[in-house]
Design a protein around this motif. Structure first.
Motif, PDB file in Angstrom:
ATOM      1  N   ALA A 438       0.824  -1.207   0.000  1.00 34.96           N
ATOM      2  CA  ALA A 438       0.000   0.000   0.000  1.00 34.96           C
ATOM      3  C   ALA A 438       0.858   1.257   0.000  1.00 34.96           C
ATOM      4  O   ALA A 438       0.585   2.223  -0.733  1.00 34.96           O
ATOM      5  CB  ALA A 438      -0.936  -0.003   1.211  1.00 34.96           C
ATOM      6  N   GLU A 439       1.914   1.252   0.826  1.00 33.10           N
ATOM      7  CA  GLU A 439       2.798   2.416   0.881  1.00 33.10           C
ATOM      8  C   GLU A 439       3.498   2.643  -0.459  1.00 33.10           C
ATOM      9  O   GLU A 439       3.634   3.777  -0.931  1.00 33.10           O
ATOM     10  CB  GLU A 439       3.842   2.215   1.987  1.00 33.10           C
ATOM     11  N   ARG A 440       3.928   1.550  -1.078  1.00 37.88           N
ATOM     12  CA  ARG A 440       4.650   1.662  -2.341  1.00 37.88           C
ATOM     13  C   ARG A 440       3.747   2.175  -3.460  1.00 37.88           C
ATOM     14  O   ARG A 440       4.122   3.060  -4.234  1.00 37.88           O
ATOM     15  CB  ARG A 440       5.238   0.290  -2.704  1.00 37.88           C
ATOM     16  N   GLU A 441       2.527   1.651  -3.538  1.00 43.79           N
ATOM     17  CA  GLU A 441       1.611   2.029  -4.607  1.00 43.79           C
ATOM     18  C   GLU A 441       1.133   3.474  -4.474  1.00 43.79           C
ATOM     19  O   GLU A 441       0.905   4.158  -5.466  1.00 43.79           O
ATOM     20  CB  GLU A 441       0.402   1.091  -4.618  1.00 43.79           C
ATOM     21  N   LEU A 442       0.977   3.947  -3.233  1.00 44.93           N
ATOM     22  CA  LEU A 442       0.388   5.285  -3.007  1.00 44.93           C
ATOM     23  C   LEU A 442       1.428   6.313  -2.590  1.00 44.93           C
ATOM     24  O   LEU A 442       1.060   7.430  -2.202  1.00 44.93           O
ATOM     25  CB  LEU A 442      -0.692   5.185  -1.915  1.00 44.93           C
ATOM     26  N   VAL A 507      -4.044  -0.043  -7.743  1.00 41.57           N
ATOM     27  CA  VAL A 507      -4.157   1.170  -6.929  1.00 41.57           C
ATOM     28  C   VAL A 507      -5.359   1.070  -5.997  1.00 41.57           C
ATOM     29  O   VAL A 507      -5.297   1.492  -4.819  1.00 41.57           O
ATOM     30  CB  VAL A 507      -4.255   2.407  -7.837  1.00 41.57           C
ATOM     31  N   HIS A 508      -6.455   0.508  -6.508  1.00 39.65           N
ATOM     32  CA  HIS A 508      -7.668   0.394  -5.686  1.00 39.65           C
ATOM     33  C   HIS A 508      -7.415  -0.498  -4.464  1.00 39.65           C
ATOM     34  O   HIS A 508      -7.797  -0.158  -3.341  1.00 39.65           O
ATOM     35  CB  HIS A 508      -8.806  -0.178  -6.535  1.00 39.65           C
ATOM     36  N   ILE A 509      -6.766  -1.634  -4.686  1.00 41.21           N
ATOM     37  CA  ILE A 509      -6.469  -2.537  -3.564  1.00 41.21           C
ATOM     38  C   ILE A 509      -5.545  -1.850  -2.554  1.00 41.21           C
ATOM     39  O   ILE A 509      -5.733  -1.952  -1.336  1.00 41.21           O
ATOM     40  CB  ILE A 509      -5.833  -3.834  -4.092  1.00 41.21           C
ATOM     41  N   ALA A 510      -4.532  -1.132  -3.059  1.00 42.56           N
ATOM     42  CA  ALA A 510      -3.620  -0.417  -2.163  1.00 42.56           C
ATOM     43  C   ALA A 510      -4.371   0.618  -1.344  1.00 42.56           C
ATOM     44  O   ALA A 510      -4.111   0.800  -0.143  1.00 42.56           O
ATOM     45  CB  ALA A 510      -2.514   0.243  -2.973  1.00 42.56           C
ATOM     46  N   LEU A 511      -5.323   1.304  -1.968  1.00 38.15           N
ATOM     47  CA  LEU A 511      -6.091   2.334  -1.265  1.00 38.15           C
ATOM     48  C   LEU A 511      -6.997   1.701  -0.210  1.00 38.15           C
ATOM     49  O   LEU A 511      -7.139   2.223   0.908  1.00 38.15           O
ATOM     50  CB  LEU A 511      -6.910   3.147  -2.264  1.00 38.15           C
ATOM     51  N   LEU A 512      -7.608   0.566  -0.539  1.00 39.14           N
ATOM     52  CA  LEU A 512      -8.432  -0.145   0.443  1.00 39.14           C
ATOM     53  C   LEU A 512      -7.584  -0.571   1.642  1.00 39.14           C
ATOM     54  O   LEU A 512      -8.005  -0.446   2.798  1.00 39.14           O
ATOM     55  CB  LEU A 512      -9.083  -1.369  -0.194  1.00 39.14           C
ATOM     56  N   ALA A 513      -6.380  -1.078   1.359  1.00 42.28           N
ATOM     57  CA  ALA A 513      -5.495  -1.501   2.446  1.00 42.28           C
ATOM     58  C   ALA A 513      -5.068  -0.307   3.296  1.00 42.28           C
ATOM     59  O   ALA A 513      -5.023  -0.381   4.534  1.00 42.28           O
ATOM     60  CB  ALA A 513      -4.271  -2.213   1.871  1.00 42.28           C
ATOM     61  N   HIS A 514      -4.752   0.801   2.654  1.00 43.18           N
ATOM     62  CA  HIS A 514      -4.358   2.014   3.384  1.00 43.18           C
ATOM     63  C   HIS A 514      -5.488   2.479   4.296  1.00 43.18           C
ATOM     64  O   HIS A 514      -5.270   2.796   5.488  1.00 43.18           O
ATOM     65  CB  HIS A 514      -4.000   3.112   2.386  1.00 43.18           C
TER      66      HIS A 514
END
Length: 519
Positions: A438-442, A507-514
């Motif tokens: 999540a940190e890497r993607e966002l 990106v969507h999965i990373a945002l959900l995890a964040h």
């Protein structure tokens, strides 16, 4: 402040003292009343001894003034009976070589223990022994009373929860301690777990059976104040003497009443009881099977039932409990996490669990006058499966709470199948690999001096609406050209193409995890 109760030895205990045994005591009457308390020992030869007594005395006599006068012997025993003396001890010797039958029959009729000493015995030794023990016992009782009071007061003033206070009481009493409401429903327990379970296994029958007496170490004290009673504390099977048990019960009652007064109306003991039980179920600290007696004693029907775990975000426990009563449903309600309240329904196995959960949600919406989302797990028919069901309901409630603006059209009752990817991400949110992903993607939106706080909410809405630009612009109150500029800025910061499904999904999965981690 109440004082420590009077302490006493029983007639039976006095007769087991070493000095008394030297006189070869024999109980010749009133053997069924040897547990009478001895408050004092008194040597008296006068025929009208009763006028000198105030009750509870063990009277020692040689009977020298009674010899040869059956009427005087009978009246002597009756006088002791009227004065409520504990017992009479007759030293055999010159006046009476054997127990006088007239006195023995009179004592038996009055239910007054009569003991004869077959060997010459200095009465002074007996009185000295008993008096010293009584005085020591009184001091010990005062010391214990103050020790217990000091310990409990310290816990209360330090803000300790009720359970810590009960643990302290159980430690002094060395037996299970149970707090109930006036309907005998168990609100809290303390003591060795196996002993507590034995007490709770058939609690309702035991509690009502022991309700009128304090035999077998069952000692109760009422809880209440300002003319109102709200419960009881029970020492279950106290093995010490009854006086000490009564002292401990009274001190415990004082402490619990004070604790309730200082705690205020934030949580009732019923709510604390339900919270403790449901928390133990969810965390698994105590095996579910060991919690079954507690659930039964708390009033939850458990035999041949179906259990439906529910969780409600931003639900007031008192309101949820009221809805249960309005619908005639049995269940436990407790806030288990900030903003999330758990409800464990107990239904007859032929009832429709899904329909009743929907009915509960509809009634709750009616009571609140607004949207109310109830997360539900499938009904559990085995008590051992209830903890997993509660955890599932809490998980679904948290996942449903993450639903962004514009996506609130989920049903009144939300289940695991309704939270899809969002539910999976919440389960994995604490995994270091997911956090790193999540940190890497966002990174381009979360870090840096040039980060724009408005871009992340736009991205969240854009992905949640299925990349619907018109809907996103409307929800953020911006024009389409302004939205396009923001989306271009997001793509530049993240180095992605949001029109590419795989990149957008990542990106969507990373945002959900964040978001799950932030919650």
């Amino acid at each position: 402040m109440t004082t420590a109760p009077d302490t006493a030895l029983s007639v039976r205990q006095v007769l087991t003292l070493e000095r008394v045994l030297a006189g070869e005591p024999e109980v010749v009457a009133g053997a069924g009343h040897l547990d009478r308390p001895v408050r004092w020992v008194h040597v008296a030869e006068a025929a009208d001894v009763g006028v000198m007594l105030s009750g509870g005395e063990m009277v020692l006599t040689t009977g020298v003034l009674l010899a040869g006068d059956p009427d005087a012997q009978t009246e002597y025993i009756r006088s002791l009976h009227r004065a409520e003396a504990a017992a009479v001890v007759l030293g055999l010797g010159r006046a009476f070589p054997a127990a006088p039958e007239v006195m023995r029959r009179a004592a038996e009729r009055c239910g007054r223990p009569m003991v004869v000493l077959h060997r010459p015995f200095p009465f002074a030794e007996l009185t000295e022994e008993v008096q010293s023990r009584l005085v020591s016992s009184k001091f010990a009782a005062v010391s214990l009373s103050e020790s217990v009071r000091t310990a409990l007061t310290g816990l209360i003033t330090s803000g300790a929860p009720m359970q810590r206070i009960l643990d302290e009481i159980a430690g002094h009493a060395a037996c299970p301690v149970v707090v109930t409401n006036l309907a005998h429903r168990v609100l809290a327990t303390a003591g060795e777990r196996s002993a507590v379970d034995d007490v709770l296994r058939d609690w309702e029958r035991i509690a009502r059976q022991a309700g009128g007496s304090e035999g077998d170490g069952w000692i109760r004290a009422e809880l209440g104040g300002r003319g109102e009673r709200w419960g009881r504390i029970v020492l279950c099977g106290h093995r010490g003497d009854a006086v000490t048990g009564r002292l401990l019960a009274d001190r415990a009652a004082e402490a619990l009443v004070l604790h309730r007064m200082l705690a205020g109306p934030a949580h009732t003991w019923e709510e604390e009881s339900a919270q403790s039980l449901l928390t133990d179920l969810v965390t698994g600290v105590v095996p579910a099977r060991q919690l079954l007696p507690r659930a039964r004693a708390a009033g939850l029907p458990v035999n041949r039932r179906a259990f439906v775990p529910l969780a409600v975000r931003d639900g007031d426990p008192a309101r949820l409990d009221r809805v249960l009563r309005l619908l005639g449903l049995s269940g436990l309600v407790a806030e288990l996490a900030e903003g999330t309240t758990a409800v464990l329904l107990s239904l007859a196995r032929d009832q429709d669990a899904e329909a009743l959960a929907a009915h509960f949600a509809a009634r709750l919406r009616h009571e609140t006058g607004g949207p109310a989302t109830v997360a539900a797990a499938a009904a559990r028919h085995d008590w051992d499966d209830v903890p997993g069901g509660l955890r599932e309901a809490l998980h679904v409630a948290e996942a449903a709470a993450d639903t962004p603006v514009g996506q609130e059209d989920h049903p009144g009752v939300v289940r695991l199948r309704d939270v899809h990817l969002r539910g999976l991400v919440r389960l994995l949110r604490d995994d270091p690999h997911v956090q790193s992903f999540a940190e890497r993607e966002l990174d381009g939106l979360l870090c840096g001096a040039e980060s724009d706080p408005e871009l992340l909410p736009v991205l969240r809405t854009y992905l949640a609406t299925g990349r619907n630009k018109s809907r996103t612009a409307l929800l953020h109150h911006v024009s389409r050209p302004a939205l396009y500029r923001r989306l271009e800025a997001i793509e530049a910061r993240l180095a992605v193409d949001l029109d590419d499904f795989e990149q957008a999904a990542s990106v969507h999965i990373a945002l959900l995890a964040h978001d799950a981690q932030q919650r």
